[in-house]
Design a protein around this motif. Structure first.
Motif, PDB file in Angstrom:
ATOM      1  N   TYR A 170       0.845  -1.194   0.000  1.00 48.00           N
ATOM      2  CA  TYR A 170       0.000   0.000   0.000  1.00 48.00           C
ATOM      3  C   TYR A 170       0.882   1.246   0.000  1.00 48.00           C
ATOM      4  O   TYR A 170       1.944   1.280   0.633  1.00 48.00           O
ATOM      5  CB  TYR A 170      -0.895   0.033   1.235  1.00 48.00           C
ATOM      6  CG  TYR A 170      -1.877  -1.119   1.321  1.00 48.00           C
ATOM      7  CD1 TYR A 170      -3.188  -0.972   0.896  1.00 48.00           C
ATOM      8  CD2 TYR A 170      -1.465  -2.359   1.809  1.00 48.00           C
ATOM      9  CE1 TYR A 170      -4.082  -2.024   0.970  1.00 48.00           C
ATOM     10  CE2 TYR A 170      -2.357  -3.419   1.877  1.00 48.00           C
ATOM     11  CZ  TYR A 170      -3.660  -3.249   1.451  1.00 48.00           C
ATOM     12  OH  TYR A 170      -4.548  -4.300   1.523  1.00 48.00           O
ATOM     13  N   LYS A 171       0.416   2.273  -0.686  1.00 44.48           N
ATOM     14  CA  LYS A 171       1.088   3.563  -0.628  1.00 44.48           C
ATOM     15  C   LYS A 171       0.683   4.262   0.657  1.00 44.48           C
ATOM     16  O   LYS A 171      -0.470   4.193   1.091  1.00 44.48           O
ATOM     17  CB  LYS A 171       0.708   4.417  -1.829  1.00 44.48           C
ATOM     18  CG  LYS A 171       1.362   5.801  -1.803  1.00 44.48           C
ATOM     19  CD  LYS A 171       0.898   6.672  -2.965  1.00 44.48           C
ATOM     20  CE  LYS A 171       1.545   8.063  -2.872  1.00 44.48           C
ATOM     21  NZ  LYS A 171       1.111   8.955  -3.975  1.00 44.48           N
ATOM     22  N   GLY A 172       1.642   4.938   1.263  1.00 42.11           N
ATOM     23  CA  GLY A 172       1.350   5.695   2.469  1.00 42.11           C
ATOM     24  C   GLY A 172       2.078   7.015   2.465  1.00 42.11           C
ATOM     25  O   GLY A 172       3.112   7.182   1.807  1.00 42.11           O
ATOM     26  N   ILE A 195       5.792   6.499   1.285  1.00 43.75           N
ATOM     27  CA  ILE A 195       6.347   5.182   1.590  1.00 43.75           C
ATOM     28  C   ILE A 195       5.482   4.105   0.951  1.00 43.75           C
ATOM     29  O   ILE A 195       4.346   4.347   0.538  1.00 43.75           O
ATOM     30  CB  ILE A 195       6.429   4.931   3.110  1.00 43.75           C
ATOM     31  CG1 ILE A 195       5.037   5.087   3.747  1.00 43.75           C
ATOM     32  CG2 ILE A 195       7.447   5.849   3.766  1.00 43.75           C
ATOM     33  CD1 ILE A 195       4.980   4.720   5.210  1.00 43.75           C
ATOM     34  N   ALA A 196       6.038   2.905   0.873  1.00 48.96           N
ATOM     35  CA  ALA A 196       5.287   1.708   0.454  1.00 48.96           C
ATOM     36  C   ALA A 196       5.281   0.749   1.639  1.00 48.96           C
ATOM     37  O   ALA A 196       6.344   0.402   2.158  1.00 48.96           O
ATOM     38  CB  ALA A 196       5.929   1.066  -0.763  1.00 48.96           C
ATOM     39  N   VAL A 197       4.095   0.329   2.065  1.00 46.31           N
ATOM     40  CA  VAL A 197       3.961  -0.520   3.246  1.00 46.31           C
ATOM     41  C   VAL A 197       3.500  -1.901   2.809  1.00 46.31           C
ATOM     42  O   VAL A 197       2.461  -2.044   2.154  1.00 46.31           O
ATOM     43  CB  VAL A 197       2.957   0.071   4.255  1.00 46.31           C
ATOM     44  CG1 VAL A 197       2.836  -0.827   5.479  1.00 46.31           C
ATOM     45  CG2 VAL A 197       3.373   1.476   4.661  1.00 46.31           C
ATOM     46  N   LYS A 198       4.297  -2.902   3.142  1.00 43.46           N
ATOM     47  CA  LYS A 198       3.919  -4.280   2.827  1.00 43.46           C
ATOM     48  C   LYS A 198       3.250  -4.902   4.033  1.00 43.46           C
ATOM     49  O   LYS A 198       3.826  -5.003   5.120  1.00 43.46           O
ATOM     50  CB  LYS A 198       5.136  -5.109   2.411  1.00 43.46           C
ATOM     51  CG  LYS A 198       4.794  -6.556   2.121  1.00 43.46           C
ATOM     52  CD  LYS A 198       5.963  -7.319   1.539  1.00 43.46           C
ATOM     53  CE  LYS A 198       6.242  -6.895   0.118  1.00 43.46           C
ATOM     54  NZ  LYS A 198       7.290  -7.736  -0.515  1.00 43.46           N
ATOM     55  N   TYR A 243       9.028   0.294   2.893  1.00 44.77           N
ATOM     56  CA  TYR A 243      10.018   0.499   1.841  1.00 44.77           C
ATOM     57  C   TYR A 243       9.906   1.914   1.281  1.00 44.77           C
ATOM     58  O   TYR A 243       8.887   2.600   1.473  1.00 44.77           O
ATOM     59  CB  TYR A 243       9.812  -0.491   0.686  1.00 44.77           C
ATOM     60  CG  TYR A 243      10.054  -1.941   1.028  1.00 44.77           C
ATOM     61  CD1 TYR A 243      11.326  -2.494   0.902  1.00 44.77           C
ATOM     62  CD2 TYR A 243       9.018  -2.757   1.455  1.00 44.77           C
ATOM     63  CE1 TYR A 243      11.556  -3.830   1.184  1.00 44.77           C
ATOM     64  CE2 TYR A 243       9.239  -4.095   1.752  1.00 44.77           C
ATOM     65  CZ  TYR A 243      10.515  -4.616   1.622  1.00 44.77           C
ATOM     66  OH  TYR A 243      10.734  -5.933   1.918  1.00 44.77           O
ATOM     67  N   GLU A 244      10.920   2.303   0.534  1.00 41.94           N
ATOM     68  CA  GLU A 244      10.828   3.558  -0.199  1.00 41.94           C
ATOM     69  C   GLU A 244       9.755   3.423  -1.275  1.00 41.94           C
ATOM     70  O   GLU A 244       9.524   2.342  -1.824  1.00 41.94           O
ATOM     71  CB  GLU A 244      12.168   3.908  -0.829  1.00 41.94           C
ATOM     72  CG  GLU A 244      12.647   2.916  -1.877  1.00 41.94           C
ATOM     73  CD  GLU A 244      13.929   3.340  -2.563  1.00 41.94           C
ATOM     74  OE1 GLU A 244      14.076   4.534  -2.889  1.00 41.94           O
ATOM     75  OE2 GLU A 244      14.799   2.472  -2.788  1.00 41.94           O
ATOM     76  N   TYR A 245       9.089   4.527  -1.562  1.00 36.41           N
ATOM     77  CA  TYR A 245       8.021   4.519  -2.572  1.00 36.41           C
ATOM     78  C   TYR A 245       8.591   4.930  -3.921  1.00 36.41           C
ATOM     79  O   TYR A 245       9.329   5.916  -4.035  1.00 36.41           O
ATOM     80  CB  TYR A 245       6.911   5.487  -2.162  1.00 36.41           C
ATOM     81  CG  TYR A 245       5.853   5.684  -3.228  1.00 36.41           C
ATOM     82  CD1 TYR A 245       4.952   4.665  -3.536  1.00 36.41           C
ATOM     83  CD2 TYR A 245       5.765   6.884  -3.922  1.00 36.41           C
ATOM     84  CE1 TYR A 245       3.983   4.839  -4.517  1.00 36.41           C
ATOM     85  CE2 TYR A 245       4.805   7.066  -4.905  1.00 36.41           C
ATOM     86  CZ  TYR A 245       3.922   6.043  -5.194  1.00 36.41           C
ATOM     87  OH  TYR A 245       2.959   6.218  -6.160  1.00 36.41           O
TER      88      TYR A 245
END
Length: 675
Positions: free
Chosen positions: A358-360, A368-371, A416-418
């Motif tokens: 998901y994008k955050g 950020i990118a959240v897994k 993670y980095e987006y």
């Protein structure tokens, strides 16, 4: 129906089913998710594997193991394509040749499609141990898989049929044995009349004892063959196991499976079954009504069992949690919930083998990118911490950066980095978008991937094998620079080991032949996958669906190899690149890609050498040998005419579970080797 001649077989190895408290807990896995925190790594590692009841390896050996392996893999792949849709599949590879391989897979009807897939995956990993035998079969707790050099799909019984009687006994003087015999007789006398060749049922003996049973034939049989098979199974259980055995007893024949037990083995987690017994629903209601009590009892029992045996592991586990929580890697769960809009579907970027992304946007404005990890039966807590503690140390411009994680909330999250341009496949295989990938960008992506993998394989603190290199796992930043992502969950293997023998994980069409057939994993598997992606980038074609889109039924590898032999490779250059690069530049990329996908792993160049080839653009490159391929239409192959090293020809026509963006095995795993 008359029986066919049975193949010669070696002795059958029976493994009794493991009935334990932990297995009871795993059946309530979706409700007991947090209990995984209490399991030791060794225990958790055993959860996902269905019990193997029996395996049979034929004594006849193929005269050409390499060629037979080719068709074995193709036949098993065809079975996979259909068994997850209908629970049953047959296949044939190389018909008309002396290396023909037939496959047959049957999931028992009480399995869900997901559990069917997991059961098939387990049987598919174990069955190659019988190679180079020309026939083998395996019975698991939920499915059956077989391969043979002849069409055995109509066999109902043969000399390899067997049975297994449980060790427990009915209470002395109990009528349970008679009740069980009647139940088995009723089910076997009914199942062959059903369209599904399947029946389950239960019989109440006393307040403390209920007997459960099932009967199922493979859907390849006709009704008379099913009847004969079930009758033999019933006779085996009644005359050999009863009246003594009360625990799991089963008859395993060429065309059917019959089982009885005092445990409700055919009750899946969701409570649905393939049979008609009302006792299924009674049992389900009882489970639901008792779930709170079970949670407390099972949690307490597992906790104390684990506590007694793993005090030292517990201290280490908690220490890792504390160290991460107190480090710069730790994110607050509440902050990530807010950043992603409570994991809103509008913010969902995609779904991988073991987590949704998901994008955050954090409060400080950082994207950020959240897994959000799927903590299911194929994942373990210790691996999560390995990825956090080890991958966070790996920094390279062509690797997606892991910013940290959340370990204190009700679920585990990776941050993670987006990357705004998402993944390579979103551009490369989209007619409207791929024009954004001009020649310069494609070359930089190819080179960037090579540099990232060279770092993982030979320059990082630990040796890392990615195991799932594909276009959807290559992300692009705002300047279209490649960053390898989805490192999965990590585990180690010793520095003195040359390879890791492991279960399959990755995506068909990108997996190296030696890894598929023998489960042997080295960095050469990554190099093979990289080569496939390189050839996709230069042609603009997707390897996985290349057979279905080819008028001749030829895979992308076959098409490239044919044009390579006829010195016409330039014809396969993506039309969007024609006139945008010189023929020499394009052919150099084709050549590097072919070197990386050679069937023999020893011939594939290491990634540091690939980087050198790309940057020097030297015309003096080694001559590639034939890559592995096979064509569903006609199953053609000519590998042996080219090189003895081209020993495995594999199909790459598998379709992913999620429109080509997820791994068919639900798991992407990195492998770490300390230096």
């Amino acid at each position: 129906m008359p029986n066919r001649r049975a193949p010669n077989t070696t002795p059958i190895h029976l493994l009794p089913p493991a009935i334990s408290l932990r297995k009871m807990a795993s059946s309530l896995l979706l409700l007991l998710l947090l209990l995984l925190l209490l399991l030791s790594p060794a225990e958790a590692d055993n959860i996902p594997s269905p019990t193997i009841f029996a395996s049979v390896c034929g004594t006849n050996k193929t005269p050409d193991p390499q060629g037979f392996d080719v068709h074995f893999v193709d036949a098993m792949e065809q079975v996979f394509q259909n068994i997850t849709k209908s629970g049953f599949a047959t296949s044939v590879s190389g018909p008309g040749s002396n290396l023909t391989v037939y496959g047959l897979g049957q999931c028992f009807s009480y399995l869900s499609s997901v559990n069917c897939q997991l059961c098939y995956a387990q049987s598919r990993v174990k069955l190659p141990r019988c190679l180079p035998a020309t026939s083998a079969r395996i019975y698991l707790d939920g499915c059956f898989l077989e391969y043979s050099g002849r069409d055995a799909s109509l066999d109902s019984v043969d000399s390899a049929d067997t049975f297994h009687c449980g060790n427990s006994t009915f209470p002395s003087g109990s009528t349970a044995a008679n009740v069980t015999a009647q139940l088995v007789g009723n089910l076997t006398g009914t199942a062959y009349r059903n369209k599904s060749y399947y029946e389950v049922g239960s019989a109440f003996v006393s307040q403390r004892l209920t007997v459960y049973a099932m009967a199922q034939c493979w859907l390849s049989l006709n009704s008379s063959g099913c009847r004969d098979c079930l009758e033999k199974g019933r006779e085996s259980l009644v005359s050999k196991c009863l009246p003594a055995s009360s625990s799991d007893s089963m008859a395993m024949n060429a065309g059917c499976f019959v089982r009885y037990s005092t445990e409700p083995f055919y009750m899946p987690v969701d409570g649905s079954t393939g049979g008609s017994s009302s006792h299924v629903w009674i049992w389900l209601v009882a489970v639901l009504c008792s779930v709170v009590t079970l949670l407390a009892l099972i949690a307490t029992a597992i906790f104390w069992r684990w506590r007694r045996s793993s005090d030292s592991e517990d201290d280490g586990f908690l220490e890792v949690v504390r160290s991460i929580s107190n480090s710069h890697l730790s994110f607050k769960y509440e902050d990530l919930i807010q950043a992603t809009g409570n994991f809103s579907e509008n913010n969902k970027l995609g779904q991988g083998g073991y987590g949704s992304v998901y994008k955050g946007i954090l409060l400080d404005g950082r994207e950020i990118a959240v897994k959000r990890l799927f903590f299911n039966t194929r994942q373990w807590i210790d691996q999560f911490f390995n990825e956090v503690t080890l991958i966070s140390q790996v920094q390279h411009k062509n690797l997606v950066k892991l910013l940290g994680c959340s370990v204190e909330g009700p679920e585990s999250l990776l941050v993670y980095e987006y990357l705004r341009n998402t993944s390579l496949d979103h551009y490369l295989f989209d007619v409207a978008k791929k024009s954004a990938l001009n020649w310069e960008r494609r070359f930089e992506i190819i080179l960037g991937m090579a540099e990232g993998l060279a770092y993982l394989h030979s320059a990082s603190v630990v040796r890392i094998i990615h195991r799932d290199i594909k276009a959807s796992n290559v992300l692009l930043d705002d300047r279209f620079r490649a960053k390898i992502s989805d490192f999965g969950l990590a585990r180690y293997f010793g520095e003195d080991q040359t390879h890791l023998s492991t279960g399959l994980a990755g995506t068909f069409g990108y997996m190296a032949p030696e890894y598929i057939v023998h489960g042997q994993l080295t960095e050469k598997a990554d190099i093979y996958s990289y080569g496939v992606v390189v050839l996709e980038i230069i042609t603009g074609k997707k390897n996985q669906n290349s057979i279905s889109t080819s008028s001749e039924g030829h895979s992308l590898m076959h098409q490239i190899w044919q044009h390579h032999k006829s010195d016409s490779l330039i014809k396969l250059l993506d039309s969007d690149l024609k006139g945008k690069c010189t023929p020499e530049e394009a052919l150099n990329i084709f050549h590097v890609g072919l070197l990386c996908v050679q069937a023999s792993p020893t011939l594939r160049p290491p990634m540091w050498k690939v980087v050198e080839m790309l940057t020097s653009r030297s015309p003096d490159l080694p001559v590639p040998t034939q890559p592995p391929f096979i064509n569903i239409k006609g199953a053609e192959s000519s590998s042996r005419s080219e090189s003895s090293d081209a020993s495995y020809l594999l199909s790459s026509s598998m379709k992913s579970l999620d429109s080509g963006q997820t791994s068919v095995n639900h798991l992407s795993v990195s492998v770490f080797q300390g230096r």
